[in-house]
Write an enzyme that holds these catalytic residues in place. Structure first.
Site, PDB file in Angstrom:
ATOM      1  N   LYS A 239      48.598  49.604  38.498  1.00 56.26           N
ATOM      2  CA  LYS A 239      49.455  50.111  39.583  1.00 56.26           C
ATOM      3  C   LYS A 239      50.922  50.133  39.160  1.00 56.26           C
ATOM      4  CE  LYS A 239      46.336  50.874  42.870  1.00 56.26           C
ATOM      5  NZ  LYS A 239      45.931  52.267  43.206  1.00 56.26           N
TER       6      LYS A 239
ATOM      7  N   TYR B  75      44.118  40.135  41.488  1.00 54.94           N
ATOM      8  CA  TYR B  75      44.328  41.591  41.386  1.00 54.94           C
ATOM      9  C   TYR B  75      44.439  41.997  39.908  1.00 54.94           C
ATOM     10  CZ  TYR B  75      45.604  46.220  43.136  1.00 54.94           C
ATOM     11  OH  TYR B  75      45.614  47.567  43.436  1.00 54.94           O
TER      12      TYR B  75
HETATM   13  C1  1JT Z   1      40.549  48.604  43.505  1.00 48.08           C
HETATM   14  C2  1JT Z   1      39.852  47.661  44.251  1.00 48.08           C
HETATM   15  C3  1JT Z   1      41.869  48.896  43.787  1.00 48.08           C
HETATM   16  C4  1JT Z   1      40.498  47.018  45.284  1.00 48.08           C
HETATM   17  C5  1JT Z   1      41.819  47.296  45.566  1.00 48.08           C
HETATM   18  C6  1JT Z   1      42.509  48.242  44.825  1.00 48.08           C
HETATM   19  N1  1JT Z   1      43.765  48.320  45.311  1.00 48.08           N
HETATM   20  C7  1JT Z   1      43.868  47.454  46.328  1.00 48.08           C
HETATM   21  N2  1JT Z   1      42.698  46.841  46.487  1.00 48.08           N
HETATM   22  C8  1JT Z   1      42.413  45.810  47.455  1.00 48.08           C
HETATM   23  C9  1JT Z   1      42.718  44.450  46.881  1.00 48.08           C
HETATM   24  C10 1JT Z   1      41.951  43.930  45.866  1.00 48.08           C
HETATM   25  C11 1JT Z   1      42.234  42.662  45.351  1.00 48.08           C
HETATM   26  C12 1JT Z   1      43.254  41.943  45.864  1.00 48.08           C
HETATM   27  C13 1JT Z   1      44.004  42.474  46.883  1.00 48.08           C
HETATM   28  C14 1JT Z   1      43.727  43.730  47.391  1.00 48.08           C
HETATM   29  C15 1JT Z   1      38.433  47.290  43.974  1.00 48.08           C
HETATM   30  C16 1JT Z   1      37.764  48.239  43.018  1.00 48.08           C
HETATM   31  C17 1JT Z   1      38.650  48.627  41.893  1.00 48.08           C
HETATM   32  C18 1JT Z   1      39.890  49.343  42.405  1.00 48.08           C
HETATM   33  O1  1JT Z   1      43.494  40.722  45.313  1.00 48.08           O
HETATM   34  C19 1JT Z   1      43.848  39.688  46.148  1.00 48.08           C
HETATM   35  C20 1JT Z   1      41.423  42.076  44.224  1.00 48.08           C
END
Ligand code: 1JT
Length: 256
Positions: free
Chosen positions: A163, A156
């Site tokens: 965030k 992430y």
């Molecule tokens: C973005 C993306 C913001 C995916 C996101 C996000 N906030 C939550 N997610 C889902 C997520 C993503 C990852 C993760 C866990 C949940 C993608 C485009 C940019 C903004 O890592 C285990 C990477």
């Protein structure tokens, strides 16, 4: 259908398609009687958003890239002209370059850092600054966050840092705007299979792992996030501001 937002009007930032968390939120708010405005980021997304908004009587669809100060100012001028007043604002906007969501956080480039923070965190403050003067009867602002702001979630990376800034912004905005009876809160949603998430490596595997460990033994549904946003925009939450509400089937309470 309910009347929690009868005669209320608000704007939703971040609808890209029908899987967007912003879209599930729009449905919950509309079903409660609200009149809605939507942004779309650029010509590429215009038709998507216009098609979705067609179901909603008296809605507005306005071009606005949240990083473009002129477009933001123009959008709020139009909202003021057409709605006269605003009662709520939903911020469901995030972005980081794909390469920043894999590998180590230490590898994050300056460009990726600035982009992620500008689009995902600064935009909420920018929109709040413009929306607050239109909330003449008080109001509610809601943004979307994720557990990676609190604890390290592999991959992430810089989004977690963005965030964290967004969650701190929620508290500072709540302190600033409380005297005007404007409440500011964030929803920390469990992972959801949106278009943005689909680009993330091994996302489906992660969804499954999260469902197994969460107390409710499943993943959260977009509608549950939308209904929490409805609660936060309604008088039912009149005593809540500066709060981060987890809507994650309980995942965050578990140690192992
Ligand atoms: C973005 C993306 C913001 C995916 C996101 C996000 N906030 C939550 N997610 C889902 C997520 C993503 C990852 C993760 C866990 C949940 C993608 C485009 C940019 C903004 O890592 C285990 C990477």
């Amino acid at each position: 259908m309910n009347n929690l937002l009868q005669d209320k009007r608000g704007i939703i930032f971040g609808v890209a398609n029908k899987r967007s968390i912003a879209w599930a939120t729009a449905k919950s708010l509309h079903d409660a009687g609200a009149r809605l405005a939507f942004n779309y980021q650029g010509e590429r997304l215009r038709e998507n958003v216009e098609t979705l908004a067609k179901d909603f009587e008296n809605s507005l669809v306005i071009q606005c890239d949240v990083t473009n100060a002129e477009e933001v100012a123009r959008l709020f001028e139009q909202v003021k002209r057409d709605f006269g007043r605003l009662d709520f604002l939903i911020h469901s906007v995030a972005f980081a370059p794909k390469e920043a969501l894999e590998g180590g956080y230490a590898q994050t480039s300056r460009d990726a850092f600035v982009t992620a923070l500008e689009i995902s965190a600064h935009s909420f403050t920018e929109l709040a600054r413009h929306a607050a003067p239109l909330m003449t009867d008080g109001g509610s602002m809601v943004t979307m966050t994720y557990y990676g702001a609190e604890k390290v979630v592999a991959n992430y990376n810089v989004m977690g840092v963005a965030k964290a800034a967004l969650e701190a912004s929620t508290r500072y905005l709540a302190a600033d705007l409380g005297a005007h009876n404007i409440r500011v809160n964030a929803i920390s949603a469990g992972p959801i299979q949106t278009l943005a998430a689909r680009g993330v490596a091994n996302f489906s595997t992660m969804l499954k792992g999260v469902a197994e460990r969460a107390p409710l033994k499943r993943n959260v549904e977009p509608r549950e996030v939308g209904d929490t946003a409805l609660f936060l925009c309604s008088p039912l939450s009149s005593g809540i501001t500066g709060e981060i509400i987890h809507v994650d089937c309980g995942f965050n309470i578990m140690a192992f």
